[in-house]
Write an enzyme that holds these catalytic residues in place. Structure first.
Site, PDB file in Angstrom:
ATOM      1  N   GLY A   9      27.584  -5.545  22.690  1.00  0.00           N
ATOM      2  CA  GLY A   9      26.548  -4.474  23.250  1.00  0.00           C
ATOM      3  C   GLY A   9      26.566  -3.305  22.613  1.00  0.00           C
ATOM      4  O   GLY A   9      26.774  -3.264  21.319  1.00  0.00           O
ATOM      5  N   PHE A  16      35.119  -3.347  26.043  1.00  0.00           N
ATOM      6  CA  PHE A  16      33.987  -2.508  26.289  1.00  0.00           C
ATOM      7  C   PHE A  16      33.142  -3.478  27.366  1.00  0.00           C
ATOM      8  O   PHE A  16      32.135  -3.002  28.080  1.00  0.00           O
ATOM      9  CB  PHE A  16      32.842  -2.817  25.322  1.00  0.00           C
ATOM     10  CG  PHE A  16      33.319  -2.226  23.867  1.00  0.00           C
ATOM     11  CD1 PHE A  16      33.288  -0.519  23.850  1.00  0.00           C
ATOM     12  CD2 PHE A  16      33.939  -2.794  22.674  1.00  0.00           C
ATOM     13  CE1 PHE A  16      33.543  -0.074  22.588  1.00  0.00           C
ATOM     14  CE2 PHE A  16      34.159  -1.957  21.806  1.00  0.00           C
ATOM     15  CZ  PHE A  16      34.014  -0.755  21.742  1.00  0.00           C
ATOM     16  N   SER A  47      34.648   6.414  31.233  1.00  0.00           N
ATOM     17  CA  SER A  47      33.748   7.289  31.265  1.00  0.00           C
ATOM     18  C   SER A  47      33.831   8.544  31.933  1.00  0.00           C
ATOM     19  O   SER A  47      34.623   8.542  32.790  1.00  0.00           O
ATOM     20  CB  SER A  47      32.520   6.504  32.213  1.00  0.00           C
ATOM     21  OG  SER A  47      31.367   7.217  32.624  1.00  0.00           O
ATOM     22  N   ALA A  48      33.032   9.479  31.519  1.00  0.00           N
ATOM     23  CA  ALA A  48      33.110  10.838  32.073  1.00  0.00           C
ATOM     24  C   ALA A  48      32.840  10.684  33.432  1.00  0.00           C
ATOM     25  O   ALA A  48      32.813  11.640  34.266  1.00  0.00           O
ATOM     26  CB  ALA A  48      32.173  11.852  31.310  1.00  0.00           C
ATOM     27  N   TYR A  80      29.957   2.920  40.315  1.00  0.00           N
ATOM     28  CA  TYR A  80      30.277   2.794  38.759  1.00  0.00           C
ATOM     29  C   TYR A  80      31.438   3.526  38.514  1.00  0.00           C
ATOM     30  O   TYR A  80      32.658   3.076  37.843  1.00  0.00           O
ATOM     31  CB  TYR A  80      28.984   3.028  37.848  1.00  0.00           C
ATOM     32  CG  TYR A  80      29.329   3.268  36.524  1.00  0.00           C
ATOM     33  CD1 TYR A  80      29.672   1.882  35.815  1.00  0.00           C
ATOM     34  CD2 TYR A  80      29.470   4.463  35.915  1.00  0.00           C
ATOM     35  CE1 TYR A  80      30.039   2.175  34.586  1.00  0.00           C
ATOM     36  CE2 TYR A  80      29.791   4.371  34.526  1.00  0.00           C
ATOM     37  CZ  TYR A  80      29.944   3.587  33.722  1.00  0.00           C
ATOM     38  OH  TYR A  80      30.136   3.517  32.475  1.00  0.00           O
ATOM     39  N   LYS A 131      35.370   2.539  37.448  1.00  0.00           N
ATOM     40  CA  LYS A 131      36.210   2.974  35.971  1.00  0.00           C
ATOM     41  C   LYS A 131      37.532   3.741  36.502  1.00  0.00           C
ATOM     42  O   LYS A 131      38.430   3.401  35.755  1.00  0.00           O
ATOM     43  CB  LYS A 131      35.424   4.197  35.155  1.00  0.00           C
ATOM     44  CG  LYS A 131      34.077   3.550  34.782  1.00  0.00           C
ATOM     45  CD  LYS A 131      34.362   2.618  33.335  1.00  0.00           C
ATOM     46  CE  LYS A 131      33.230   2.097  32.652  1.00  0.00           C
ATOM     47  NZ  LYS A 131      33.618   1.135  31.531  1.00  0.00           N
TER      48      LYS A 131
HETATM   49  P1  NAD Z   1      26.360  -2.579  27.088  1.00  0.00           P
HETATM   50  O1  NAD Z   1      25.831  -2.979  28.374  1.00  0.00           O
HETATM   51  O2  NAD Z   1      25.414  -2.309  25.961  1.00  0.00           O
HETATM   52  O3  NAD Z   1      27.664  -3.418  26.425  1.00  0.00           O
HETATM   53  C1  NAD Z   1      28.237  -4.074  27.205  1.00  0.00           C
HETATM   54  C2  NAD Z   1      28.642  -5.386  26.828  1.00  0.00           C
HETATM   55  O4  NAD Z   1      29.569  -6.170  27.728  1.00  0.00           O
HETATM   56  C3  NAD Z   1      27.269  -6.271  26.772  1.00  0.00           C
HETATM   57  O5  NAD Z   1      27.293  -6.784  25.777  1.00  0.00           O
HETATM   58  C4  NAD Z   1      27.433  -7.212  28.050  1.00  0.00           C
HETATM   59  O6  NAD Z   1      26.852  -8.392  27.861  1.00  0.00           O
HETATM   60  C5  NAD Z   1      29.070  -7.472  27.905  1.00  0.00           C
HETATM   61  N1  NAD Z   1      29.380  -7.739  29.589  1.00  0.00           N
HETATM   62  C6  NAD Z   1      29.393  -7.177  30.610  1.00  0.00           C
HETATM   63  N2  NAD Z   1      29.890  -7.930  31.482  1.00  0.00           N
HETATM   64  C7  NAD Z   1      30.845  -8.892  30.998  1.00  0.00           C
HETATM   65  C8  NAD Z   1      31.511  -9.767  31.365  1.00  0.00           C
HETATM   66  N3  NAD Z   1      31.842  -9.846  32.663  1.00  0.00           N
HETATM   67  N4  NAD Z   1      32.049 -10.648  30.610  1.00  0.00           N
HETATM   68  C9  NAD Z   1      31.711 -10.575  29.060  1.00  0.00           C
HETATM   69  N5  NAD Z   1      30.903  -9.665  28.828  1.00  0.00           N
HETATM   70  C10 NAD Z   1      30.434  -8.789  29.452  1.00  0.00           C
HETATM   71  O7  NAD Z   1      27.111  -1.016  27.314  1.00  0.00           O
HETATM   72  P2  NAD Z   1      27.777  -0.023  26.271  1.00  0.00           P
HETATM   73  O8  NAD Z   1      26.847   1.154  26.505  1.00  0.00           O
HETATM   74  O9  NAD Z   1      27.749  -0.537  25.111  1.00  0.00           O
HETATM   75  O10 NAD Z   1      28.940   0.377  27.042  1.00  0.00           O
HETATM   76  C11 NAD Z   1      30.320  -0.142  26.848  1.00  0.00           C
HETATM   77  C12 NAD Z   1      31.224   0.323  27.903  1.00  0.00           C
HETATM   78  O11 NAD Z   1      31.306   1.845  27.650  1.00  0.00           O
HETATM   79  C13 NAD Z   1      31.198  -0.040  29.178  1.00  0.00           C
HETATM   80  O12 NAD Z   1      32.327  -0.396  29.754  1.00  0.00           O
HETATM   81  C14 NAD Z   1      30.413   1.117  29.932  1.00  0.00           C
HETATM   82  O13 NAD Z   1      30.644   1.254  30.910  1.00  0.00           O
HETATM   83  C15 NAD Z   1      31.251   2.132  29.182  1.00  0.00           C
HETATM   84  N6  NAD Z   1      30.324   3.439  28.973  1.00  0.00           N
HETATM   85  C16 NAD Z   1      29.179   3.575  28.448  1.00  0.00           C
HETATM   86  C17 NAD Z   1      28.389   4.384  28.501  1.00  0.00           C
HETATM   87  C18 NAD Z   1      26.985   4.786  28.126  1.00  0.00           C
HETATM   88  O14 NAD Z   1      26.293   5.645  28.446  1.00  0.00           O
HETATM   89  N7  NAD Z   1      26.527   3.845  27.365  1.00  0.00           N
HETATM   90  C19 NAD Z   1      29.234   5.949  29.025  1.00  0.00           C
HETATM   91  C20 NAD Z   1      30.500   5.861  29.442  1.00  0.00           C
HETATM   92  C21 NAD Z   1      31.106   4.663  29.553  1.00  0.00           C
HETATM   93  N1  UFG Z   2      17.428  12.363  32.565  1.00  0.00           N
HETATM   94  C1  UFG Z   2      15.897  12.791  32.761  1.00  0.00           C
HETATM   95  N2  UFG Z   2      15.121  11.751  32.785  1.00  0.00           N
HETATM   96  C2  UFG Z   2      15.277  10.533  32.534  1.00  0.00           C
HETATM   97  C3  UFG Z   2      16.804  10.194  32.289  1.00  0.00           C
HETATM   98  C4  UFG Z   2      17.394  11.369  32.275  1.00  0.00           C
HETATM   99  O1  UFG Z   2      15.683  13.712  33.128  1.00  0.00           O
HETATM  100  O2  UFG Z   2      14.266   9.500  32.316  1.00  0.00           O
HETATM  101  C5  UFG Z   2      18.374  13.510  32.797  1.00  0.00           C
HETATM  102  C6  UFG Z   2      19.272  13.347  33.729  1.00  0.00           C
HETATM  103  O3  UFG Z   2      19.004  13.680  35.017  1.00  0.00           O
HETATM  104  C7  UFG Z   2      20.703  13.969  33.041  1.00  0.00           C
HETATM  105  C8  UFG Z   2      20.410  13.809  31.662  1.00  0.00           C
HETATM  106  O4  UFG Z   2      19.123  13.476  31.519  1.00  0.00           O
HETATM  107  O5  UFG Z   2      20.481  15.177  33.459  1.00  0.00           O
HETATM  108  C9  UFG Z   2      21.155  12.674  31.160  1.00  0.00           C
HETATM  109  O6  UFG Z   2      21.121  11.465  32.063  1.00  0.00           O
HETATM  110  P1  UFG Z   2      21.352  10.034  31.684  1.00  0.00           P
HETATM  111  O7  UFG Z   2      20.919   9.126  32.464  1.00  0.00           O
HETATM  112  O8  UFG Z   2      21.151   9.782  30.040  1.00  0.00           O
HETATM  113  O9  UFG Z   2      23.065  10.206  31.537  1.00  0.00           O
HETATM  114  P2  UFG Z   2      24.114  10.550  32.764  1.00  0.00           P
HETATM  115  O10 UFG Z   2      24.591  11.827  32.342  1.00  0.00           O
HETATM  116  O11 UFG Z   2      23.388  10.292  33.945  1.00  0.00           O
HETATM  117  O12 UFG Z   2      25.133   9.349  32.659  1.00  0.00           O
HETATM  118  C10 UFG Z   2      25.899   9.026  31.471  1.00  0.00           C
HETATM  119  C11 UFG Z   2      26.085   7.471  31.500  1.00  0.00           C
HETATM  120  C12 UFG Z   2      27.092   7.199  32.545  1.00  0.00           C
HETATM  121  C13 UFG Z   2      28.207   7.977  32.269  1.00  0.00           C
HETATM  122  C14 UFG Z   2      27.955   9.528  32.075  1.00  0.00           C
HETATM  123  C15 UFG Z   2      29.188  10.076  31.935  1.00  0.00           C
HETATM  124  O13 UFG Z   2      24.893   6.820  31.675  1.00  0.00           O
HETATM  125  O14 UFG Z   2      27.315   5.612  32.491  1.00  0.00           O
HETATM  126  O15 UFG Z   2      26.878   9.799  31.150  1.00  0.00           O
HETATM  127  O16 UFG Z   2      28.881  11.347  31.665  1.00  0.00           O
HETATM  128  F1  UFG Z   2      29.047   7.771  33.062  1.00  0.00           F
END
Ligand code: NAD
Ligand code: UFG
Length: 349
Positions: free
Chosen positions: A10, A79, A123-124, A147, A151
């Site tokens: 991912g 992850f 995650s935050a 979600y 977490k």
């Molecule tokens: P992503 O979806 O790109 O990566 C997650 C990976 O996990 C993918 O490759 C998916 O195929 C795999 N996966 C999901 N469920 C699975 C399962 N049951 N078994 C095996 N593989 C599985 O997401 P990311 O952005 O790389 O996020 C990684 C981690 O960080 C996640 O746990 C997510 O919740 C957390 N996180 C992400 C963000 C963000 O905004 N990207 C913010 C905070 C926390």
């Molecule tokens: N936003 C827009 N338009 C869009 C997308 C987002 O205005 O098309 C705004 C949102 O309203 C927010 C900001 O951009 O104010 C950031 O939005 P994101 O969707 O990029 O991110 P979030 O803060 O909502 O959430 C992200 C991750 C969550 C994680 C969280 C932790 O997606 O998984 O940060 O702070 F939990």
């Protein structure tokens, strides 16, 4: 170290795998590919100049996990999970099953095979609506969607397990808003369908894939009325995971924020992106998105004290790298993969 990376294909996992390979670690990726592509694994190996082994599997499949873990590992980075907060409102049970059952199964498999070191992606979102910013780790945890609930429950499962087995060591990393891409442009965020996160959506608007960006709310109590977040470069996150692995020792559970420690509004991000790509990013203001909060940014000082980690890359660099990835892979890996498959089918006798 020999490291099992669950969800390593991912977005954040793939960048971390490159860093692990570049530092000489042995890497096995365990991923169901539910939200990623085998192309990512190819590029991890090219950029890492070494070979990560790939195992197709679901973390809820205990037999499959135990079969891999039984080889012997120094640590697991977990992850694997579903991550779209608004989707979790529609499908809470899917999120609880994939994320919570997956983590429980992983802990059981680690216990059964004697693997005792874990770095976990939190995650935050566990903070929900904060009372004040910057947010420190001891702020109240008031989740506002399934979600975030998943977490929080996963953090608690891991914490309780560490208490019960003092030999088990875990670091729980609360990421704020990951953004950016690998500087090569060969790895980046690869959402299926339209991205729900701001930076990849802005990149697609700049590339002409969407007519405009919808900005969700311009009446927040922030400097320009739009939502403020703490954007953190995915390369900085990869670095933090390397440092967390080095810090895992001898039991206990530590929770820490990973953010840059400063907030940018949606309009700040749009302006930074426009400067980098040299094109306008058209936008329209719309109503607030349900579940959004006004401003969220981290106090990252615990990570600095504990890991010696701090964010190195700023918003401009995140936009530059996200734009490079967007230009090199305008439709992401999965559309390329589908295209390659259909070409193969067409050319089959
Ligand atoms: P992503 O979806 O790109 O990566 C997650 C990976 O996990 C993918 O490759 C998916 O195929 C795999 N996966 C999901 N469920 C699975 C399962 N049951 N078994 C095996 N593989 C599985 O997401 P990311 O952005 O790389 O996020 C990684 C981690 O960080 C996640 O746990 C997510 O919740 C957390 N996180 C992400 C963000 C963000 O905004 N990207 C913010 C905070 C926390
Ligand atoms: N936003 C827009 N338009 C869009 C997308 C987002 O205005 O098309 C705004 C949102 O309203 C927010 C900001 O951009 O104010 C950031 O939005 P994101 O969707 O990029 O991110 P979030 O803060 O909502 O959430 C992200 C991750 C969550 C994680 C969280 C932790 O997606 O998984 O940060 O702070 F939990």
């Amino acid at each position: 170290m020999k490291v099992l990376v669950c969800g390593g294909a991912g977005y954040i996992g793939s960048h971390t795998c490159v860093a692990l390979l570049q530092h000489g670690h042995e890497v096995v990726i365990f991923d169901s590919l539910v939200n990623s592509s085998p192309f990512a694994v190819e590029n991890i190996n090219i950029l890492g100049k070494s070979s990560a082994r790939f195992v197709l599997g679901d973390v809820r499949d205990r037999d499959a996990l135990e079969a891999v873990l039984a080889e012997g590992f120094d640590a697991v980075i977990h992850f694997a999970g579903l991550k779209v907060a608004c989707e979790s409102l529609e499908k809470p049970l899917v999120y609880f099953d994939n994320n919570i059952v997956g983590t429980l199964t992983l802990l059981q498999a680690m216990q059964a095979t004697g693997v005792r070191n874990l770095v976990f992606s939190s995650s935050a979102s566990v903070y929900g609506q904060p009372d004040r910013v910057p947010i420190s780790e001891n702020a109240p945890l008031r989740v506002i969607n399934p979600y975030g609930r998943s977490k929080l429950v996963m953090e608690q499962l891991i914490g309780e397990f560490c208490l019960a087995d003092p030999r088990f060591s875990a670091i729980l990393l609360r990421y704020f808003n990951p953004a950016g891409a690998h500087p090569s442009g060969q790895l980046g965020e690869d959402p299926s369908g339209s991205p729900s996160n701001l930076v990849p959506y802005v990149a697609q608007v700049a590339a002409g894939l969407h007519a405009h960006l919808s900005i969700f709310g311009n009446d927040y109590p922030t400097h320009d009325g739009t939502g403020v977040r703490d954007y953190i470069h995915v390369m900085d996150l990869a670095d933090a995971h390397m440092k967390a692995l080095d810090r895992l020792d001898g039991g206990g559970c530590i929770v820490m924020n990973l953010g840059a420690g400063r907030g940018y509004s949606v309009l700040d991000v749009v302006a930074a992106f426009e400067r980098v790509c040299g094109r306008p990013v058209p936008y329209v203001f719309e109503d607030r998105r349900p579940g959004d909060v006004a401003e969220v940014w981290a106090d990252p000082s615990l990570a600095e004290r504990t890991l010696g980690w701090r964010a190195r890359y700023g918003l401009r660099r995140m936009c530059e790298d996200a734009w490079r990835w967007q230009i090199k892979h305008p439709h992401g890996f999965r559309r390329e993969e589908a295209r390659r498959l259909s070409l193969r089918r067409l050319s089959a006798p």
